[in-house]
Design a protein around this motif. Structure first.
Motif, PDB file in Angstrom:
ATOM      1  N   ARG A 207       1.052  -0.995  -0.055  1.00  0.00           N
ATOM      2  CA  ARG A 207      -0.025  -0.418  -0.252  1.00  0.00           C
ATOM      3  C   ARG A 207       1.268   1.004  -0.068  1.00  0.00           C
ATOM      4  NH1 ARG A 207       0.004  -1.712   5.641  1.00  0.00           N
ATOM      5  NH2 ARG A 207       0.033   0.052   7.067  1.00  0.00           N
ATOM      6  N   GLN A 208       1.871   1.019   0.165  1.00  0.00           N
ATOM      7  CA  GLN A 208       2.726   2.491   0.499  1.00  0.00           C
ATOM      8  C   GLN A 208       4.938   1.623   0.148  1.00  0.00           C
ATOM      9  OE1 GLN A 208       3.429   6.456   3.645  1.00  0.00           O
ATOM     10  NE2 GLN A 208       1.540   5.057   3.489  1.00  0.00           N
ATOM     11  N   ALA A 209       4.633   2.697  -0.459  1.00  0.00           N
ATOM     12  CA  ALA A 209       6.985   2.829  -0.003  1.00  0.00           C
ATOM     13  C   ALA A 209       7.072   3.644   0.610  1.00  0.00           C
ATOM     14  CB  ALA A 209       7.323   2.858  -1.036  1.00  0.00           C
ATOM     15  N   LEU A 210       8.233   4.152   2.076  1.00  0.00           N
ATOM     16  CA  LEU A 210       7.823   4.993   2.474  1.00  0.00           C
ATOM     17  C   LEU A 210       9.936   4.561   2.604  1.00  0.00           C
ATOM     18  CD1 LEU A 210       7.359   7.541   4.407  1.00  0.00           C
ATOM     19  CD2 LEU A 210       7.014   5.635   6.489  1.00  0.00           C
TER      20      LEU A 210
ATOM     21  N   ALA B  81       3.056  -1.615   4.337  1.00  0.00           N
ATOM     22  CA  ALA B  81       3.500  -0.936   3.291  1.00  0.00           C
ATOM     23  C   ALA B  81       5.224  -1.728   3.823  1.00  0.00           C
ATOM     24  CB  ALA B  81       3.691   0.394   4.459  1.00  0.00           C
ATOM     25  N   ARG B  82       6.165  -0.534   2.698  1.00  0.00           N
ATOM     26  CA  ARG B  82       7.708  -1.419   2.916  1.00  0.00           C
ATOM     27  C   ARG B  82       8.102  -0.212   3.065  1.00  0.00           C
ATOM     28  NH1 ARG B  82       6.995  -4.252  -3.162  1.00  0.00           N
ATOM     29  NH2 ARG B  82       5.442  -5.462  -2.628  1.00  0.00           N
ATOM     30  N   LEU B  83       9.892  -0.346   4.072  1.00  0.00           N
ATOM     31  CA  LEU B  83      10.319   1.089   5.024  1.00  0.00           C
ATOM     32  C   LEU B  83      11.898   1.103   4.615  1.00  0.00           C
ATOM     33  CD1 LEU B  83      10.296   3.252   6.529  1.00  0.00           C
ATOM     34  CD2 LEU B  83      10.402   1.306   8.931  1.00  0.00           C
ATOM     35  N   VAL B  84      12.562   2.283   3.557  1.00  0.00           N
ATOM     36  CA  VAL B  84      13.614   2.016   3.569  1.00  0.00           C
ATOM     37  C   VAL B  84      13.896   3.202   5.107  1.00  0.00           C
ATOM     38  CG1 VAL B  84      13.288   3.372   1.838  1.00  0.00           C
ATOM     39  CG2 VAL B  84      15.383   2.595   2.464  1.00  0.00           C
ATOM     40  N   ILE B  85      15.344   3.438   4.930  1.00  0.00           N
ATOM     41  CA  ILE B  85      16.307   4.859   6.213  1.00  0.00           C
ATOM     42  C   ILE B  85      17.416   4.914   5.545  1.00  0.00           C
ATOM     43  CG2 ILE B  85      16.477   5.427   8.145  1.00  0.00           C
ATOM     44  CD1 ILE B  85      14.481   3.068   9.137  1.00  0.00           C
ATOM     45  N   TYR B  86      17.638   6.704   5.587  1.00  0.00           N
ATOM     46  CA  TYR B  86      19.075   6.933   5.074  1.00  0.00           C
ATOM     47  C   TYR B  86      18.982   7.648   5.667  1.00  0.00           C
ATOM     48  CZ  TYR B  86      16.974  10.286   1.510  1.00  0.00           C
ATOM     49  OH  TYR B  86      15.696  11.272   1.416  1.00  0.00           O
TER      50      TYR B  86
END
Length: 225
Positions: A21-24, A67-72
């Motif tokens: 539903r969401q790439a965050l 949802a899918r999550l990536v942090i940079y």
């Protein structure tokens, strides 16, 4: 018969892969204006926000379309570092593992300058890796205006909602107001875009929790074509 079975399985797999539903993407400011204490407050604050029961519930509200999550981290034009690779959030344990990674992450060498435009472009590139997600959201935390690289207003990735989390100097209401206006004018984009405010790094966890709850509870009425 076997051929039709193979086609049916392939179609089902494609549909299942599309159920996101969401790439965050979360971009954290680690430029020269962020000292060691503030760096720790930012990463630990994000870790705490991910374990907020209401944030956890928001992540898990649609188990069939996670949802899918990536942090940079970001600073100067050539300083971006992924601290958490793309992860599909299907359980509280997924969030707990990310929180542990954040609390165990140490600061790396980085450029001291502030390249907001480059940060936007980097985040958009990450989001483009998940074209089947219904919604693409980029969050950029920052405590200052861009001073190098492409101007943030010149980086406008299509189909991406960009929100901001402004981190002000403690007790500096005028500074927070000016930086919030800067983010609203030059950084965020999209019909539902907004700026959340942390009055200082000590307030970062609370501000991040508010922002995540607001983003993750957006009602998805239909899939994008």
């Amino acid at each position: 018969m076997r051929r039709w079975l193979w086609i049916a399985i392939s179609l089902w797999a494609g549909m299942a892969q599309a159920d996101c539903r969401q790439a965050l993407a979360l971009g954290l400011d680690v430029s020269g204006s962020v000292d060691e204490r503030e760096y720790r407050l930012q990463l630990d604050g994000l870790a705490g926000a991910l374990l907020d029961p209401e944030v956890v519930a928001a992540f898990l509200t649609m188990p069939d379309a996670p949802a899918r999550l990536v942090i940079y981290e970001w600073s100067g034009p050539t300083s971006q570092r992924i601290v958490q690779r793309w992860t599909e959030i299907r359980s509280r344990e997924d969030l707990a593992q990310i929180a542990t990674r954040l609390t165990n992450t140490g600061r790396a060498l980085r450029e001291p300058s502030t390249a907001l435009g480059r940060s936007k472009a980097f985040g958009a590139t990450l989001l483009a890796q998940h074209p089947t997600c219904w919604r693409h959201v980029l969050d950029i935390s920052g405590d200052g205006e861009s001073n190098t690289g492409p101007r943030p207003q010149d980086v406008t990735p299509p189909g991406v909602t960009i929100n901001g989390l402004v981190i002000g100097g403690d007790g500096q209401e005028t500074e927070v107001s000016a930086l919030s206006a800067y983010f609203r004018t030059y950084v965020i984009q999209g019909a539902d875009a907004f700026v959340e405010v942390a009055t200082g790094f000590d307030d970062y966890q609370s501000a991040m929790s508010r922002k995540l709850k607001r983003e993750l509870t957006v009602l998805v009425l239909s899939r994008n074509p």
